[in-house]
Design an enzyme around this catalytic site. Structure first.
Site, short mmCIF file in Angstrom:
data_model
loop_
_atom_site.label_atom_id
_atom_site.label_comp_id
_atom_site.label_asym_id
_atom_site.label_seq_id
_atom_site.Cartn_x
_atom_site.Cartn_y
_atom_site.Cartn_z
N ASN A 3 -7.56 6.45 0.17
CA ASN A 3 -7.09 5.10 -0.13
C ASN A 3 -7.84 4.24 0.87
O ASN A 3 -7.70 4.41 2.07
CB ASN A 3 -5.57 5.04 0.05
CG ASN A 3 -5.00 3.67 -0.20
OD1 ASN A 3 -5.15 2.79 0.64
ND2 ASN A 3 -4.32 3.51 -1.31
N SER A 4 -8.65 3.31 0.39
CA SER A 4 -9.58 2.57 1.25
C SER A 4 -8.89 1.72 2.30
O SER A 4 -7.74 1.30 2.14
CB SER A 4 -10.48 1.68 0.40
OG SER A 4 -11.31 2.44 -0.42
N GLN A 5 -9.63 1.45 3.36
CA GLN A 5 -9.18 0.60 4.45
C GLN A 5 -8.80 -0.78 3.90
O GLN A 5 -9.58 -1.39 3.16
CB GLN A 5 -10.32 0.49 5.45
CG GLN A 5 -10.07 -0.38 6.62
CD GLN A 5 -11.26 -0.39 7.59
OE1 GLN A 5 -12.32 0.14 7.28
NE2 GLN A 5 -11.07 -0.99 8.73
N ARG A 37 0.82 -1.22 0.00
CA ARG A 37 0.00 0.00 0.00
C ARG A 37 0.85 1.27 0.00
O ARG A 37 0.45 2.29 -0.56
CB ARG A 37 -0.89 -0.05 1.25
CG ARG A 37 -1.92 1.04 1.35
CD ARG A 37 -2.66 0.91 2.67
NE ARG A 37 -3.84 1.76 2.72
CZ ARG A 37 -4.45 2.10 3.83
NH1 ARG A 37 -4.00 1.65 5.01
NH2 ARG A 37 -5.51 2.88 3.82
#
Length: 191
Positions: free
Chosen positions: A45-47, A19
């Site tokens: 930026n998604s979990q 990530r």
């Protein structure tokens, strides 16, 4: 058994595509947090746990054609490309032009050359010009299920999309679309 293989493939993708490379430099130390991280322009930026769940629900197989709607930083596009392998093809589209450019740059720093990210063209939802797609991942909350995205699914295709904060899986067979819900999630609005 297919679900177990998918989970292993998803875990390998998450391990192979860190990530950190898809976050602003100032946020990279937070990459290990299981939380959404702002990436600018009101987007996140998604979990990671949410991304993992969505990828498992999507059930991407090697060689498939995949559309990533709301590609943002490019992380999900890269994860999808890892899942399809080089015999597949992944196209990310992003509404915010600056994020589309940044996401494309992040993606270019990987060896996943069968994936690309472009800005949305003329406010069109998805990318019907290059469809149909075996899989569609949508990382933004829709108010209702968008017919224009369902139409971009190939026969036998599957889409994962948050609709009214509920994670929805759409499966298209013979022109019919079946839906199922898989929990509550928060996302930025689709439009």
């Amino acid at each position: 058994m297919g679900v177990r293989l998918t989970r292993d493939a998803v875990r390998r993708a998450l391990d192979a595509v860190p990530r950190e490379g898809f976050l602003p430099a100032s946020a990279r130390t937070a990459a290990g947090r299981d939380a959404p991280i702002p990436i600018g322009h009101g987007q996140t930026n998604s979990q990671p746990r949410t991304v993992e769940t969505m990828l498992r629900l999507l059930d991407v197989q090697p060689g498939q054609r995949v559309l990533d709607v709301g590609s943002g930083s490019g992380w999900t596009t890269a994860l999808l490309a890892h899942l399809t392998g080089p015999d597949g093809w992944v196209r990310g589209v992003e509404l915010v032009p600056e994020l589309a450019q940044w996401g494309a740059e992040n993606l270019a720093a990987t060896s996943l050359t069968w994936a690309s990210i472009s800005p949305v063209v003329d406010d069109v939802l998805g990318d019907p010009e290059h469809g149909p797609y075996d899989r569609i991942l949508v990382s933004a909350n829709a108010r209702s299920l968008p017919d224009e995205l369902v139409e971009q699914l190939a026969d036998g295709g599957r889409m994962v999309i948050p609709v009214n904060s509920r994670m929805v899986v759409v499966e298209r067979r013979g022109g019919e679309a079946r839906t199922s819900e898989h929990g509550a999630y928060r996302f930025v609005p689709l439009r």
